[in-house]
Design an enzyme around this catalytic site. Sequence first.
Site, PDB file in Angstrom:
ATOM      1  N   HIS A  55       0.872  -1.173   0.000  1.00 22.64           N
ATOM      2  CA  HIS A  55       0.000   0.000   0.000  1.00 22.64           C
ATOM      3  C   HIS A  55       0.913   1.228   0.000  1.00 22.64           C
ATOM      4  CE1 HIS A  55      -2.439  -3.075   2.121  1.00 22.64           C
ATOM      5  NE2 HIS A  55      -3.506  -2.453   1.630  1.00 22.64           N
ATOM      6  N   ASP A  98       2.321   2.057   3.351  1.00 23.99           N
ATOM      7  CA  ASP A  98       3.215   1.036   3.905  1.00 23.99           C
ATOM      8  C   ASP A  98       4.662   1.443   3.674  1.00 23.99           C
ATOM      9  OD1 ASP A  98       1.002  -0.582   4.403  1.00 23.99           O
ATOM     10  OD2 ASP A  98       1.258  -1.752   2.569  1.00 23.99           O
ATOM     11  N   GLU A 117     -10.621  -6.729  -4.420  1.00 27.69           N
ATOM     12  CA  GLU A 117     -10.471  -7.798  -3.426  1.00 27.69           C
ATOM     13  C   GLU A 117     -11.745  -7.912  -2.588  1.00 27.69           C
ATOM     14  OE1 GLU A 117      -7.696  -8.707   0.453  1.00 27.69           O
ATOM     15  OE2 GLU A 117      -6.746  -7.882  -1.348  1.00 27.69           O
ATOM     16  N   GLU A 141      -8.814 -13.601  -1.390  1.00 27.95           N
ATOM     17  CA  GLU A 141      -8.110 -13.946  -0.160  1.00 27.95           C
ATOM     18  C   GLU A 141      -8.813 -15.100   0.536  1.00 27.95           C
ATOM     19  OE1 GLU A 141      -7.307 -12.065   4.218  1.00 27.95           O
ATOM     20  OE2 GLU A 141      -6.771 -10.807   2.493  1.00 27.95           O
ATOM     21  N   HIS A 156     -10.867 -14.159   3.630  1.00 26.84           N
ATOM     22  CA  HIS A 156     -12.095 -13.442   3.290  1.00 26.84           C
ATOM     23  C   HIS A 156     -13.176 -14.413   2.819  1.00 26.84           C
ATOM     24  CE1 HIS A 156      -9.760  -9.418   2.537  1.00 26.84           C
ATOM     25  NE2 HIS A 156      -9.616  -9.893   3.768  1.00 26.84           N
ATOM     26  N   ASP A 168      -4.523 -13.841  -2.569  1.00 24.07           N
ATOM     27  CA  ASP A 168      -3.872 -13.566  -1.292  1.00 24.07           C
ATOM     28  C   ASP A 168      -3.895 -14.863  -0.497  1.00 24.07           C
ATOM     29  OD1 ASP A 168      -3.233 -10.977  -1.777  1.00 24.07           O
ATOM     30  OD2 ASP A 168      -4.549 -10.095  -0.274  1.00 24.07           O
ATOM     31  N   ASP A 175     -10.716 -11.463  10.747  1.00 23.29           N
ATOM     32  CA  ASP A 175      -9.645 -11.728   9.786  1.00 23.29           C
ATOM     33  C   ASP A 175      -8.347 -12.004  10.533  1.00 23.29           C
ATOM     34  OD1 ASP A 175      -8.592 -11.954   7.287  1.00 23.29           O
ATOM     35  OD2 ASP A 175      -8.800  -9.863   6.726  1.00 23.29           O
TER      36      ASP A 175
END
Length: 437
Positions: free
Chosen positions: A101, A104, A232, A268, A271, A296, A307
């Site tokens: 990101h 990040d 996502e 993911e 998820h 992911d 999560d």
Amino acid sequence: MTNYFDKIEKVNYEGADSINPFAYKYYNANEVILGKTMADHLRLAVCYWHTFCWNGNDMFGVGSLDRSWQKQTDPLAGAKQKADIAFEFLTKLGVPYYCFHDVDIAPEGNSYQEYVNNFNTIVDVLEQKQAETGIKLLWGTANCFTNPRYMSGAATNPNPEIFARAGAQVFNAMNATKRLGGENYVLWGGREGYETLLNTDLRREREQIGRFMQMVVEHKHKIGFKGTLLIEPKPQEPTKHQYDYDVATVYGFLKQFGLEKEIKVNIEANHATLAGHTFQHEIATAAALDILGSIDANRGDPQLGWDTDQFPNSVEENTLAIYEILKAGGLTTGGLNFDAKIRRQSIDPYDLFHAHIGAIDVLALSLRRAAKMLEDQTLQHIVEQRYAGWNGELGQQILNGKSSLEALAQAAQHLEPQPVSGQQEYLENLVNSYIYR
């Protein structure tokens, strides 16, 4: 290059009999499987956020991890040190990709201009690191959910000025992703949802995020970005209900706004668990809808409703997931990114290696098992036989629009169809025979 992880020179493949905890037992990057190397099948990536940004904090406690780059009094100097250590880790682990990101990699600062300056400074650093190491960017994205301004969403925010600020972040992150040779750009709607319908206009918010995604597509083509755009899916957390609930929901959204040919999904595992699906289901659904983009790789805890982002450790689960990927023709621009974090009690820096090595070996062994299943075609042959009637005259007339309910009523007078076993138990035994051989 730094030598933060000075106990390790390089993680190498040593085979299943090795007892070296810093060696791969199953991941042999250059081993050819179904005409491609293992590295080309898996396209492994390490995520920046959990691996290098998380300090071990949770809702009930402060950070437990000792990370020297997080102690810098100058945030930009800390970001540069973080990049040094990140690329040392990536190089020693031997993975080809990383993901990030925007915030990040660089401090957000106290103004938009400071954000842009910091971000561009670190993009320069990453560009140099990539040139030095050969490590590539799998995908970039913008964090439009952490800052308090996004508490009511980014693209779905009731304030168009916040919508604009989110657009500016995506503008910068997309440009950086293109510059760094990123192969995908991801959009995760962390707060694109609602807490209560009492203060929410669902139709308006859906139209807002639809227009936002159209603008993202427009910018992609304007700057000549050749990578894949990915959404996502996630059903909830941090909001009560998110608009990108699961793969099928995302596809319906894409169809509504004419984006189904422009955007695919980044799936993911955790998820999928939160949405009440299996990892295999979400991948198979995406493949059936022709929107499978990237993965992911992690796992959730079925007993917990949040999560947990744990590293994948189930060959059984991931064999079935990779089997679906292989059936779909494999990943093209996508890959398997470890969106996973070590546990809060794993405070030894080398726990990062143990986590990734174990997960990589799980995926490698799963790939071997899935490839053998696909190569033998036993499972696929049974499925094809189950639906073989649809290749006959009646089935083709129905599918090609040459029949009607009236015609079916007439045909049914001469039919006495009998049920056939689904063979689920046999098929489960068959799959286990591949996994545990």
